[in-house]
Design a protein around this motif. Structure first.
Motif, PDB file in Angstrom:
ATOM      1  N   LEU A   1      -6.271  -2.474   5.258  1.00  0.00           N
ATOM      2  CA  LEU A   1      -5.391  -1.430   4.740  1.00  0.00           C
ATOM      3  C   LEU A   1      -5.485  -1.278   3.226  1.00  0.00           C
ATOM      4  CD1 LEU A   1      -2.203  -2.056   6.908  1.00  0.00           C
ATOM      5  CD2 LEU A   1      -4.144  -0.537   7.346  1.00  0.00           C
ATOM      6  N   ARG A   2      -6.302  -2.114   2.589  1.00  0.00           N
ATOM      7  CA  ARG A   2      -6.514  -1.979   1.148  1.00  0.00           C
ATOM      8  C   ARG A   2      -7.929  -1.509   0.834  1.00  0.00           C
ATOM      9  NH1 ARG A   2      -2.950  -6.369   1.377  1.00  0.00           N
ATOM     10  NH2 ARG A   2      -4.629  -7.865   1.734  1.00  0.00           N
ATOM     11  N   GLU A   3      -8.663  -1.087   1.861  1.00  0.00           N
ATOM     12  CA  GLU A   3     -10.042  -0.654   1.669  1.00  0.00           C
ATOM     13  C   GLU A   3     -10.173   0.851   1.891  1.00  0.00           C
ATOM     14  OE1 GLU A   3     -12.141  -3.017   4.508  1.00  0.00           O
ATOM     15  OE2 GLU A   3     -12.129  -4.827   3.256  1.00  0.00           O
ATOM     16  N   GLY A   4     -11.030   1.482   1.079  1.00  0.00           N
ATOM     17  CA  GLY A   4     -11.256   2.916   1.220  1.00  0.00           C
ATOM     18  C   GLY A   4     -10.062   3.726   0.750  1.00  0.00           C
ATOM     19  N   LEU A   5      -9.894   4.918   1.328  1.00  0.00           N
ATOM     20  CA  LEU A   5      -8.789   5.799   0.960  1.00  0.00           C
ATOM     21  C   LEU A   5      -7.803   6.009   2.104  1.00  0.00           C
ATOM     22  CD1 LEU A   5     -10.578   8.599  -1.099  1.00  0.00           C
ATOM     23  CD2 LEU A   5      -9.012   6.866  -1.960  1.00  0.00           C
ATOM     24  N   GLU A   6      -8.312   6.199   3.304  1.00  0.00           N
ATOM     25  CA  GLU A   6      -7.443   6.567   4.416  1.00  0.00           C
ATOM     26  C   GLU A   6      -6.450   5.467   4.768  1.00  0.00           C
ATOM     27  OE1 GLU A   6      -8.447   9.140   8.143  1.00  0.00           O
ATOM     28  OE2 GLU A   6      -8.870   7.059   8.672  1.00  0.00           O
ATOM     29  N   GLY A   7      -6.945   4.235   4.928  1.00  0.00           N
ATOM     30  CA  GLY A   7      -6.061   3.134   5.281  1.00  0.00           C
ATOM     31  C   GLY A   7      -4.946   2.938   4.268  1.00  0.00           C
ATOM     32  N   PRO A   8      -5.277   2.792   2.978  1.00  0.00           N
ATOM     33  CA  PRO A   8      -4.231   2.632   1.981  1.00  0.00           C
ATOM     34  C   PRO A   8      -3.259   3.807   1.914  1.00  0.00           C
ATOM     35  CG  PRO A   8      -6.348   1.969   1.085  1.00  0.00           C
ATOM     36  CD  PRO A   8      -6.629   2.587   2.422  1.00  0.00           C
ATOM     37  N   ALA A   9      -3.749   5.036   2.125  1.00  0.00           N
ATOM     38  CA  ALA A   9      -2.881   6.215   2.035  1.00  0.00           C
ATOM     39  C   ALA A   9      -1.795   6.179   3.100  1.00  0.00           C
ATOM     40  CB  ALA A   9      -3.718   7.495   2.167  1.00  0.00           C
ATOM     41  N   TYR A  10      -2.188   5.936   4.339  1.00  0.00           N
ATOM     42  CA  TYR A  10      -1.210   5.917   5.426  1.00  0.00           C
ATOM     43  C   TYR A  10      -0.318   4.684   5.374  1.00  0.00           C
ATOM     44  CZ  TYR A  10      -3.309   9.971   7.679  1.00  0.00           C
ATOM     45  OH  TYR A  10      -3.746  11.245   7.960  1.00  0.00           O
ATOM     46  N   ALA A  11      -0.891   3.529   5.088  1.00  0.00           N
ATOM     47  CA  ALA A  11      -0.099   2.305   5.038  1.00  0.00           C
ATOM     48  C   ALA A  11       0.895   2.324   3.882  1.00  0.00           C
ATOM     49  CB  ALA A  11      -1.019   1.090   4.919  1.00  0.00           C
ATOM     50  N   ALA A  12       0.478   2.861   2.730  1.00  0.00           N
ATOM     51  CA  ALA A  12       1.383   2.957   1.584  1.00  0.00           C
ATOM     52  C   ALA A  12       2.539   3.894   1.894  1.00  0.00           C
ATOM     53  CB  ALA A  12       0.623   3.431   0.343  1.00  0.00           C
ATOM     54  N   TYR A  13       2.232   4.984   2.602  1.00  0.00           N
ATOM     55  CA  TYR A  13       3.291   5.912   2.982  1.00  0.00           C
ATOM     56  C   TYR A  13       4.294   5.242   3.923  1.00  0.00           C
ATOM     57  CZ  TYR A  13       5.624   9.742   5.406  1.00  0.00           C
ATOM     58  OH  TYR A  13       6.567  10.557   5.973  1.00  0.00           O
ATOM     59  N   ALA A  14       3.813   4.507   4.922  1.00  0.00           N
ATOM     60  CA  ALA A  14       4.710   3.821   5.847  1.00  0.00           C
ATOM     61  C   ALA A  14       5.590   2.823   5.105  1.00  0.00           C
ATOM     62  CB  ALA A  14       3.898   3.113   6.939  1.00  0.00           C
ATOM     63  N   SER A  15       5.016   2.107   4.146  1.00  0.00           N
ATOM     64  CA  SER A  15       5.786   1.124   3.383  1.00  0.00           C
ATOM     65  C   SER A  15       6.825   1.786   2.503  1.00  0.00           C
ATOM     66  CB  SER A  15       4.835   0.265   2.530  1.00  0.00           C
ATOM     67  OG  SER A  15       4.010  -0.535   3.340  1.00  0.00           O
ATOM     68  N   GLU A  16       6.419   2.830   1.772  1.00  0.00           N
ATOM     69  CA  GLU A  16       7.364   3.494   0.874  1.00  0.00           C
ATOM     70  C   GLU A  16       8.470   4.192   1.657  1.00  0.00           C
ATOM     71  OE1 GLU A  16       7.508   6.505  -2.996  1.00  0.00           O
ATOM     72  OE2 GLU A  16       5.763   6.551  -1.668  1.00  0.00           O
ATOM     73  N   LEU A  17       8.118   4.814   2.776  1.00  0.00           N
ATOM     74  CA  LEU A  17       9.120   5.457   3.609  1.00  0.00           C
ATOM     75  C   LEU A  17      10.149   4.437   4.087  1.00  0.00           C
ATOM     76  CD1 LEU A  17      10.141   7.949   5.188  1.00  0.00           C
ATOM     77  CD2 LEU A  17       8.554   7.312   7.024  1.00  0.00           C
ATOM     78  N   THR A  18       9.685   3.280   4.517  1.00  0.00           N
ATOM     79  CA  THR A  18      10.595   2.224   4.970  1.00  0.00           C
ATOM     80  C   THR A  18      11.510   1.780   3.843  1.00  0.00           C
ATOM     81  OG1 THR A  18       8.883   1.447   6.500  1.00  0.00           O
ATOM     82  CG2 THR A  18      10.718  -0.041   6.059  1.00  0.00           C
TER      83      THR A  18
END
Length: 270
Positions: free
Chosen positions: A81-98
């Motif tokens: 989830l820290r590699e590339g763009l797609e994984g970090p983008a979605y995972a960061a959104y889930a974390s910030e939303l929470t």
């Protein structure tokens, strides 16, 4: 007092010259803020524990608002989830939303397991748009703003078709659609997915193939809902909207779904 918990790092910010403050989502104590001393130093023993998305075992002292890390161990790093763009983008959104949508006293074990399942699904390569829409519904439910999907919010009628109204609180039948002229006309598939996501335990999420037109409608419906009921300005969402290249759709476009390419009309597509 010394606490020991399993937790997911949903926020990590610099604190002073060499320290970090992390926010953990835990199944036992909700959200917890912890200072990780020396986390920014190259030879830090616990620097990796302070990374976003990390799932670990944390031991910390706490007497006031913030705790101080005593020791810890990584259970799963979610490195993908820290590699590339797609994984970090979605995972960061889930974390910030929470972090932003859920108060400390609203965070519970169920949401912890749903976020962990969301991260596992993203790291495992499942369709990120479907995973994140399902998780958005988990957060909406946990925050106490679940939409009514099975009957008209105005008259109680249970047989559709319905329109989706964020302002009214969910489904509006055709007789009551005048209550919200901006209510969305959604494909029946989208209604089914919204109902499934509302009841689904993300730990049981399989691979779901969904048409692009349905994905766009799902995104729009949940964006509208969260804008009305949660009213959050999330940095990660702004980036994600650009990544998905959707954002809010024009009403005319909603009424004219894109044709489905032959390659997408195979068995198992919804």
């Amino acid at each position: 007092m010394l606490y020991r918990v399993e937790g997911l790092v949903i926020r990590s910010t610099d604190y002073g010259e060499g320290n970090k403050i992390i926010t953990l989502l835990t199944p036992t104590y909700g959200k917890q803020g912890i200072v990780v001393r020396g986390a920014k130093k190259l030879k830090s023993r616990y620097g990796s524990l302070a990374q976003l998305f990390t799932y670990g075992d944390f031991s910390y002292y706490k007497t006031g608002t913030l705790g101080t890390l005593n020791s810890g161990e990584i259970i799963e790093s979610f490195r993908e989830l820290r590699e590339g763009l797609e994984g970090p983008a979605y995972a960061a959104y889930a974390s910030e939303l929470t972090d932003r949508a859920i108060n400390d006293d609203e965070a519970a074990a169920h949401l912890f397991h749903q976020l962990k399942a969301c991260q596992s699904a993203l790291a495992g390569g499942k369709d990120p748009q479907i995973v994140i829409r399902a998780y958005e519904m988990k957060v909406v439910n946990a925050s106490g703003y679940a939409p009514m999907l099975d009957e008209c919010v105005n008259c109680g009628r249970q047989d559709g078709p319905f329109r989706f109204s964020a302002a009214a609180g969910g489904a509006l039948c055709l007789s009551c659609k005048h209550k919200d002229p901006t209510a969305l006309e959604l494909e029946e598939t989208v209604w089914k997915l919204l109902r499934v996501f509302s009841a689904l335990d993300l730990r049981r999420l399989g691979n779901i193939a969904v048409r692009d037109s349905s994905k766009r409608q799902l995104q729009l419906a949940l964006r509208r809902w969260m804008d009305v009921h949660l009213n959050l300005n999330l940095k990660s969402r702004n980036f994600l909207d650009q990544w998905e290249k959707y954002g809010d759709l024009l009403g005319e476009r909603m009424k004219r779904p894109e044709p489905i390419p032959e390659t997408e009309a195979g068995e198992g597509k919804v």
